[in-house]
Scaffold this motif. Structure first.
Motif, short mmCIF file in Angstrom:
data_model
loop_
_atom_site.label_atom_id
_atom_site.label_comp_id
_atom_site.label_asym_id
_atom_site.label_seq_id
_atom_site.Cartn_x
_atom_site.Cartn_y
_atom_site.Cartn_z
N VAL A 1 0.85 -1.19 0.00
CA VAL A 1 0.00 0.00 0.00
C VAL A 1 0.88 1.24 0.00
O VAL A 1 1.81 1.36 0.81
CB VAL A 1 -0.93 0.02 1.24
N THR A 2 0.62 2.15 -0.94
CA THR A 2 1.39 3.39 -1.02
C THR A 2 0.46 4.59 -0.93
O THR A 2 -0.70 4.53 -1.34
CB THR A 2 2.18 3.46 -2.34
N ASP A 3 0.99 5.66 -0.41
CA ASP A 3 0.27 6.94 -0.33
C ASP A 3 1.15 8.00 -0.97
O ASP A 3 2.23 8.30 -0.48
CB ASP A 3 -0.02 7.29 1.14
N ASP A 4 0.70 8.53 -2.10
CA ASP A 4 1.47 9.51 -2.86
C ASP A 4 2.87 8.98 -3.19
O ASP A 4 3.86 9.69 -3.10
CB ASP A 4 1.56 10.82 -2.07
N VAL B 1 3.32 2.84 2.76
CA VAL B 1 2.81 3.05 4.11
C VAL B 1 2.54 1.74 4.84
O VAL B 1 2.31 1.72 6.04
CB VAL B 1 1.54 3.92 4.11
N ASP C 1 4.20 -1.82 8.94
CA ASP C 1 4.16 -0.41 8.58
C ASP C 1 5.45 0.23 9.09
O ASP C 1 6.38 -0.49 9.47
CB ASP C 1 2.91 0.30 9.11
N ASP D 1 -11.06 5.99 1.11
CA ASP D 1 -10.68 6.56 2.40
C ASP D 1 -11.59 6.11 3.53
O ASP D 1 -11.24 6.25 4.70
CB ASP D 1 -10.64 8.09 2.35
N THR E 1 -4.97 5.22 4.48
CA THR E 1 -4.78 6.62 4.85
C THR E 1 -5.92 7.38 4.19
O THR E 1 -7.02 6.87 4.08
CB THR E 1 -3.40 7.12 4.40
N ARG F 1 -6.32 8.36 1.01
CA ARG F 1 -6.64 7.61 -0.20
C ARG F 1 -5.36 6.95 -0.68
O ARG F 1 -4.38 7.63 -0.95
CB ARG F 1 -7.23 8.52 -1.26
N THR F 2 -5.36 5.65 -0.79
CA THR F 2 -4.12 4.92 -1.02
C THR F 2 -4.23 4.03 -2.25
O THR F 2 -5.31 3.62 -2.66
CB THR F 2 -3.78 4.04 0.20
N THR F 3 -3.06 3.72 -2.82
CA THR F 3 -2.97 2.81 -3.94
C THR F 3 -2.49 1.45 -3.45
O THR F 3 -1.60 1.37 -2.59
CB THR F 3 -1.97 3.35 -4.99
#
Length: 250
Positions: A72-75, A79, A103, A205, A213, A215-217
């Motif tokens: 999971v990534t955030d920007d 994360v 994490d 979200d 978080t 909004r995550t990918t």
């Protein structure tokens, strides 16, 4: 197995250039629109329910192993991650499932021994060990994503003759399980069961997840293979029974 891992390692891109065995190449398709597995033809998925049932029927009485890796990534920044591995006996029980959540602050491990009599889970959080009774009594051969919804969203089918990865299905969909805006690749065996997939999507979200978080990918890879035997009992099983007996009584 090596070829499947190579495809998944490449993410969601299926390389077809130079594959003369692909049905649909000019001059190579002489058989027309063949039925490849129940509910699947060269043109696409004709009946997702038949294809799901074939997956289940091929695996429900066979020992098998699975592995799920989720990042999971955030920007663009990682994360969290999750790895789930299973070894499952024929019929879905007993089974052993290990889950590792990570994490930037800690690593949490769940090790489950799944059976009808006394399913148990060993919880390890930062070196603190605890045991509890699990509610899971058997393991279903279904993959983590809703397979029927994925089959309904398939846009293309590639068929490579004499390959360990004969059927490669790709698609996009707005919703797939907990994810939104999903693109995916599915790999099916000649027998018609799903042996691997890779996907990328968004985690909303409002999703109740320890990894979410704003909004995550999510990037997710799954693999499955038949096994000769089911799982071995974990070394902590006797200790777990003793602690559970002390807490709950016989």
């Amino acid at each position: 197995m090596r070829g499947r891992r190579a495809l998944l390692a490449g993410g969601l891109v299926v390389v077809t250039a130079g594959c003369g065995g692909l049905v649909g190449d000019d001059g190579d398709d002489e058989g027309g629109d063949r039925e490849l597995a129940p509910g699947l033809t060269e043109s696409g998925v004709t009946d997702s329910h038949l294809l799901v049932n074939e997956h289940r029927s091929q695996l429900e009485d066979r020992a098998h192993r699975t592995k799920l890796e989720r990042t999971v990534t955030d920007d663009g920044a990682v994360v969290g991650s999750e790895t789930v591995s299973q070894v499952v006996a024929p019929g879905g029980s007993p089974a052993r499932e290990r889950t590792v959540l990570e994490d930037d602050t800690e690593t949490v491990e769940y090790d489950q021994w799944i059976e009808p009599e006394t399913p148990l889970v060993r919880h390890n959080e930062s070196g603190s060990i605890a045991y509890d009774i699990s509610g899971q009594q058997s393991v279903d051969p279904s993959p983590p994503i809703p397979l029927d919804n994925a089959y309904d969203a398939v846009d293309s089918v590639a068929v490579e003759e004499d390959s360990s990865e004969p059927y490669v299905l790709e698609g996009v969909t707005e919703d797939l399980g907990s994810y939104e805006s999903v693109s995916f690749t599915l790999i099916l065996t000649e027998e018609g069961y799903l042996e691997a997939y890779a996907l990328e999507g968004m985690l909303p979200d409002d999703e109740a997840s320890v990894l979410a978080t704003d909004r995550t990918t999510v990037e997710e890879e799954f693999s499955l293979e038949p096994a000769d035997t089911g799982p071995e009992e974990p070394p902590w099983l006797e200790e777990a029974h003793e602690e559970i007996d002390d807490e709950y009584g016989d």
